[in-house]
Design a protein around this motif. Sequence first.
Motif, PDB file in Angstrom:
ATOM      1  N   TYR A 122       0.837  -1.202   0.000  1.00 12.49           N
ATOM      2  CA  TYR A 122       0.000   0.000   0.000  1.00 12.49           C
ATOM      3  C   TYR A 122       0.874   1.254   0.000  1.00 12.49           C
ATOM      4  N   ALA A 123       2.001   1.208   0.699  1.00 12.60           N
ATOM      5  CA  ALA A 123       2.914   2.357   0.706  1.00 12.60           C
ATOM      6  C   ALA A 123       3.490   2.596  -0.683  1.00 12.60           C
ATOM      7  N   ALA A 124       3.815   1.509  -1.388  1.00 14.33           N
ATOM      8  CA  ALA A 124       4.331   1.647  -2.755  1.00 14.33           C
ATOM      9  C   ALA A 124       3.265   2.211  -3.680  1.00 14.33           C
ATOM     10  N   ARG A 149       0.850   4.229  -2.779  1.00 12.50           N
ATOM     11  CA  ARG A 149       0.748   5.652  -2.451  1.00 12.50           C
ATOM     12  C   ARG A 149       1.861   6.440  -3.112  1.00 12.50           C
ATOM     13  N   ALA A 150       3.059   5.866  -3.137  1.00 11.65           N
ATOM     14  CA  ALA A 150       4.191   6.560  -3.772  1.00 11.65           C
ATOM     15  C   ALA A 150       4.023   6.640  -5.283  1.00 11.65           C
ATOM     16  N   ALA A 151       3.358   5.645  -5.866  1.00 11.61           N
ATOM     17  CA  ALA A 151       3.185   5.622  -7.320  1.00 11.61           C
ATOM     18  C   ALA A 151       2.150   6.638  -7.789  1.00 11.61           C
ATOM     19  N   PRO A 168       1.252  10.015  -6.315  1.00  9.88           N
ATOM     20  CA  PRO A 168       1.378  11.094  -5.317  1.00  9.88           C
ATOM     21  C   PRO A 168       0.298  12.168  -5.451  1.00  9.88           C
ATOM     22  N   ASP A 169      -0.254  12.356  -6.631  1.00  8.88           N
ATOM     23  CA  ASP A 169      -1.235  13.425  -6.845  1.00  8.88           C
ATOM     24  C   ASP A 169      -2.684  12.924  -6.792  1.00  8.88           C
TER      25      ASP A 169
END
Length: 322
Positions: free
Chosen positions: A304-306, A308-310, A312-313
């Motif tokens: 899930y963190a990855a 979110r990073a993918a 960002p907008d």
Amino acid sequence: MDFKDYYATLGVKRDATQDEIKRAYRKLARKFHPDVSKEADAEARFKEVAEAHEALIDPERRAAYDDIAQRHARGETFQPPPGWDTGFEFSGRGGAGPGGQQAPSAEDFSAFFEAIFGRGGPGARPAARGHREAPGRDHHAKVMIDLEDSYRGARRTISLRVPVVDAHGHVALHDRQLEVNIPPGVREGQHLRLAGQGGPGHGGEPAGDLYLEIALKPHPQFRVDGRDVYVDLPVSPWEAALGATVAAPTPSGEVHLTIPAGSVQGRKLRLKGRGLPGKPPGDLYAVLTLTLPRAGSDAAQAAYAALRAAFPDFDPRVAQEG
């Protein structure tokens, strides 16, 4: 809306005969008639008495009211639940009251009365008297069937309750069972005609017919709208985003359905001709519902963190294009 005790209004016991109800009504109607009564609330009391008489003097209406009253006595809601009148066999249909006259409107009787009898529920039109030879009257009843029976057709045994007045003037419910063929594609509200299964004829005249109004039982998976059928289909975020082929339920069996890439929550995928049978048949719509996996492990949280990073907008509270 308050529950109305029609027996108390007329001052009779619940096992009163039809003649006792009639005599009680006549006595109270004379007492509270607005043209002769000196009572301050005569007009309101007269309407209450007339409503109670209308509900109880007809055996079919009385049987329906007794069913609701028993629910109320057990602590259940007196508001008629969906399908409460299923299995009642009665003569007449379409809002006609005693004597073949049009049923009173909501302006004449209370909302409680209208809730039970005002939409074509159990309520008789007495047969014409003085004719030795007369054909039997048509009867009506509502029956509930499974959605699967509407798809495939079936032969079922149905139980009906017929209100009758016994030799002592009491209303009783008699049970009878019938074997019924349910044709494929029968819809909610459709009527099936059973020739000769209605009221008996007199003087050698034929019996009336029995018309069964079809109602579909609520289904845990499927919703029906006319001939079209809807089902919620859970999909994962990656199945919706990347596309996939998944198993989807239908009332006639499981099928494999292609999820187009870029699908979103609520998208309807149409399976032509997979609804209720007919000419033409209805369609089945699979409504996509996105289902998220739990972040119950370190690996899941990292995924899930990855994600979110993918993106960002990405803001889920702002309408997305496409």
